[in-house]
Design a protein around this motif. Structure first.
Motif, PDB file in Angstrom:
ATOM      1  N   MET A 198      77.337   5.844  26.019  1.00  0.00           N
ATOM      2  CA  MET A 198      76.974   6.158  27.398  1.00  0.00           C
ATOM      3  C   MET A 198      76.076   5.064  27.948  1.00  0.00           C
ATOM      4  SD  MET A 198      78.349   8.966  28.449  1.00  0.00           S
ATOM      5  CE  MET A 198      77.323   9.363  29.836  1.00  0.00           C
ATOM      6  N   PRO A 199      76.368   4.569  29.154  1.00  0.00           N
ATOM      7  CA  PRO A 199      75.473   3.588  29.744  1.00  0.00           C
ATOM      8  C   PRO A 199      74.122   4.222  30.050  1.00  0.00           C
ATOM      9  CG  PRO A 199      77.371   4.017  31.166  1.00  0.00           C
ATOM     10  CD  PRO A 199      77.519   4.877  29.953  1.00  0.00           C
ATOM     11  N   ALA A 200      73.100   3.402  30.118  1.00  0.00           N
ATOM     12  CA  ALA A 200      71.772   3.905  30.461  1.00  0.00           C
ATOM     13  C   ALA A 200      71.825   4.539  31.841  1.00  0.00           C
ATOM     14  CB  ALA A 200      70.770   2.765  30.444  1.00  0.00           C
ATOM     15  N   VAL A 201      70.902   5.453  32.102  1.00  0.00           N
ATOM     16  CA  VAL A 201      70.856   6.158  33.384  1.00  0.00           C
ATOM     17  C   VAL A 201      70.836   5.149  34.522  1.00  0.00           C
ATOM     18  CG1 VAL A 201      69.467   7.675  34.817  1.00  0.00           C
ATOM     19  CG2 VAL A 201      69.714   8.144  32.385  1.00  0.00           C
ATOM     20  N   GLY A 202      71.773   5.290  35.433  1.00  0.00           N
ATOM     21  CA  GLY A 202      71.827   4.429  36.597  1.00  0.00           C
ATOM     22  C   GLY A 202      72.387   3.034  36.329  1.00  0.00           C
ATOM     23  N   GLU A 203      72.821   2.779  35.128  1.00  0.00           N
ATOM     24  CA  GLU A 203      73.299   1.438  34.773  1.00  0.00           C
ATOM     25  C   GLU A 203      74.499   1.027  35.610  1.00  0.00           C
ATOM     26  OE1 GLU A 203      75.415  -0.388  30.916  1.00  0.00           O
ATOM     27  OE2 GLU A 203      73.417   0.408  30.559  1.00  0.00           O
ATOM     28  N   LEU A 204      75.325   1.964  35.982  1.00  0.00           N
ATOM     29  CA  LEU A 204      76.510   1.639  36.749  1.00  0.00           C
ATOM     30  C   LEU A 204      76.207   1.492  38.242  1.00  0.00           C
ATOM     31  CD1 LEU A 204      79.052   4.063  35.037  1.00  0.00           C
ATOM     32  CD2 LEU A 204      78.710   1.641  34.595  1.00  0.00           C
ATOM     33  N   GLY A 205      74.956   1.703  38.647  1.00  0.00           N
ATOM     34  CA  GLY A 205      74.578   1.563  40.041  1.00  0.00           C
ATOM     35  C   GLY A 205      75.065   2.697  40.921  1.00  0.00           C
ATOM     36  N   LYS A 206      75.364   3.813  40.336  1.00  0.00           N
ATOM     37  CA  LYS A 206      75.855   4.971  41.081  1.00  0.00           C
ATOM     38  C   LYS A 206      74.860   6.112  40.934  1.00  0.00           C
ATOM     39  CE  LYS A 206      80.570   3.727  39.857  1.00  0.00           C
ATOM     40  NZ  LYS A 206      81.791   4.176  39.195  1.00  0.00           N
ATOM     41  N   GLU A 207      74.953   7.056  41.835  1.00  0.00           N
ATOM     42  CA  GLU A 207      74.101   8.241  41.729  1.00  0.00           C
ATOM     43  C   GLU A 207      74.630   9.158  40.627  1.00  0.00           C
ATOM     44  OE1 GLU A 207      72.232   9.981  45.507  1.00  0.00           O
ATOM     45  OE2 GLU A 207      74.153   9.126  46.156  1.00  0.00           O
ATOM     46  N   GLN A 208      73.722   9.932  40.085  1.00  0.00           N
ATOM     47  CA  GLN A 208      74.088  10.916  39.076  1.00  0.00           C
ATOM     48  C   GLN A 208      73.730  12.301  39.578  1.00  0.00           C
ATOM     49  OE1 GLN A 208      72.073   9.969  35.454  1.00  0.00           O
ATOM     50  NE2 GLN A 208      73.282   8.159  35.086  1.00  0.00           N
ATOM     51  N   ILE A 209      74.512  13.268  39.179  1.00  0.00           N
ATOM     52  CA  ILE A 209      74.202  14.662  39.488  1.00  0.00           C
ATOM     53  C   ILE A 209      73.178  15.138  38.463  1.00  0.00           C
ATOM     54  CG2 ILE A 209      75.127  17.003  39.573  1.00  0.00           C
ATOM     55  CD1 ILE A 209      77.776  15.730  40.564  1.00  0.00           C
ATOM     56  N   VAL A 210      72.058  15.668  38.958  1.00  0.00           N
ATOM     57  CA  VAL A 210      70.985  16.088  38.058  1.00  0.00           C
ATOM     58  C   VAL A 210      70.725  17.591  38.102  1.00  0.00           C
ATOM     59  CG1 VAL A 210      69.853  13.841  38.057  1.00  0.00           C
ATOM     60  CG2 VAL A 210      69.201  15.546  39.769  1.00  0.00           C
ATOM     61  N   ALA A 211      71.246  18.279  39.136  1.00  0.00           N
ATOM     62  CA  ALA A 211      71.050  19.726  39.246  1.00  0.00           C
ATOM     63  C   ALA A 211      72.201  20.306  40.059  1.00  0.00           C
ATOM     64  CB  ALA A 211      69.710  20.043  39.908  1.00  0.00           C
ATOM     65  N   VAL A 212      72.397  21.603  39.908  1.00  0.00           N
ATOM     66  CA  VAL A 212      73.471  22.294  40.622  1.00  0.00           C
ATOM     67  C   VAL A 212      72.939  23.567  41.278  1.00  0.00           C
ATOM     68  CG1 VAL A 212      75.302  21.424  39.112  1.00  0.00           C
ATOM     69  CG2 VAL A 212      74.186  23.586  38.566  1.00  0.00           C
ATOM     70  N   ARG A 213      73.644  24.019  42.283  1.00  0.00           N
ATOM     71  CA  ARG A 213      73.354  25.318  42.893  1.00  0.00           C
ATOM     72  C   ARG A 213      74.565  26.202  42.638  1.00  0.00           C
ATOM     73  NH1 ARG A 213      70.839  25.199  48.505  1.00  0.00           N
ATOM     74  NH2 ARG A 213      69.073  24.785  47.146  1.00  0.00           N
ATOM     75  N   LYS A 214      74.299  27.438  42.246  1.00  0.00           N
ATOM     76  CA  LYS A 214      75.376  28.383  41.940  1.00  0.00           C
ATOM     77  C   LYS A 214      75.306  29.579  42.875  1.00  0.00           C
ATOM     78  CE  LYS A 214      75.446  27.142  37.050  1.00  0.00           C
ATOM     79  NZ  LYS A 214      75.405  27.638  35.676  1.00  0.00           N
ATOM     80  N   ASN A 215      76.476  30.190  43.111  1.00  0.00           N
ATOM     81  CA  ASN A 215      76.496  31.428  43.888  1.00  0.00           C
ATOM     82  C   ASN A 215      76.264  32.616  42.959  1.00  0.00           C
ATOM     83  OD1 ASN A 215      78.961  31.902  42.595  1.00  0.00           O
ATOM     84  ND2 ASN A 215      80.198  31.496  44.411  1.00  0.00           N
ATOM     85  N   ASP A 216      76.320  33.809  43.509  1.00  0.00           N
ATOM     86  CA  ASP A 216      76.053  35.016  42.714  1.00  0.00           C
ATOM     87  C   ASP A 216      77.082  35.240  41.603  1.00  0.00           C
ATOM     88  OD1 ASP A 216      73.785  35.550  44.208  1.00  0.00           O
ATOM     89  OD2 ASP A 216      74.821  36.913  45.588  1.00  0.00           O
ATOM     90  N   ASP A 217      78.260  34.634  41.748  1.00  0.00           N
ATOM     91  CA  ASP A 217      79.297  34.754  40.716  1.00  0.00           C
ATOM     92  C   ASP A 217      79.147  33.707  39.616  1.00  0.00           C
ATOM     93  OD1 ASP A 217      80.543  36.912  41.996  1.00  0.00           O
ATOM     94  OD2 ASP A 217      81.812  35.571  43.204  1.00  0.00           O
TER      95      ASP A 217
END
Length: 104
Positions: free
Chosen positions: A25-44
């Motif tokens: 795995m490349p180091a965090v941010g190595e590819l110069g792109k944003e990463q998803i770090v958290a999510v929001r979930k619905n009640d399901d």
């Protein structure tokens, strides 16, 4: 061989592949792109939004569009059930799966 030997061989195999995946795995941010770090979930329990390492909050459709455009790191988009679905890259590391991320 008995079942315990098969289990041990498989367990060793999985451990080695997880270690190798982490090394590849490349180091965090190595590819110069944003990463998803958290999510929001619905009640399901469905993921309905994403937060990136820059603090942006993306709705599901926007995240898919950005992933398709190559703007998000470590995620794939695939078509199933008649729609596009975003998922983390299958790298063998459970901790970075979208469903395992912190919520916001």
């Amino acid at each position: 061989m008995d079942n315990q030997e098969f289990e041990k061989i498989f367990k060793d195999y999985k451990q080695q592949s997880e270690e190798q995946a982490e090394q590849e795995m490349p180091a965090v941010g190595e590819l110069g792109k944003e990463q998803i770090v958290a999510v929001r979930k619905n009640d399901d329990g469905d993921i309905i939004a994403f937060k990136t390492n820059s603090g942006r909050e993306l709705d599901y459709v926007t995240a898919i569009d950005e992933a398709k455009a190559g703007k998000l790191e470590h995620v794939d988009v695939f078509h199933k059930y008649g729609r596009d679905i975003i998922r983390s890259e299958p790298d063998g590391i459970k901790e970075n799966n979208l469903d395992q991320l912190d919520t916001f």
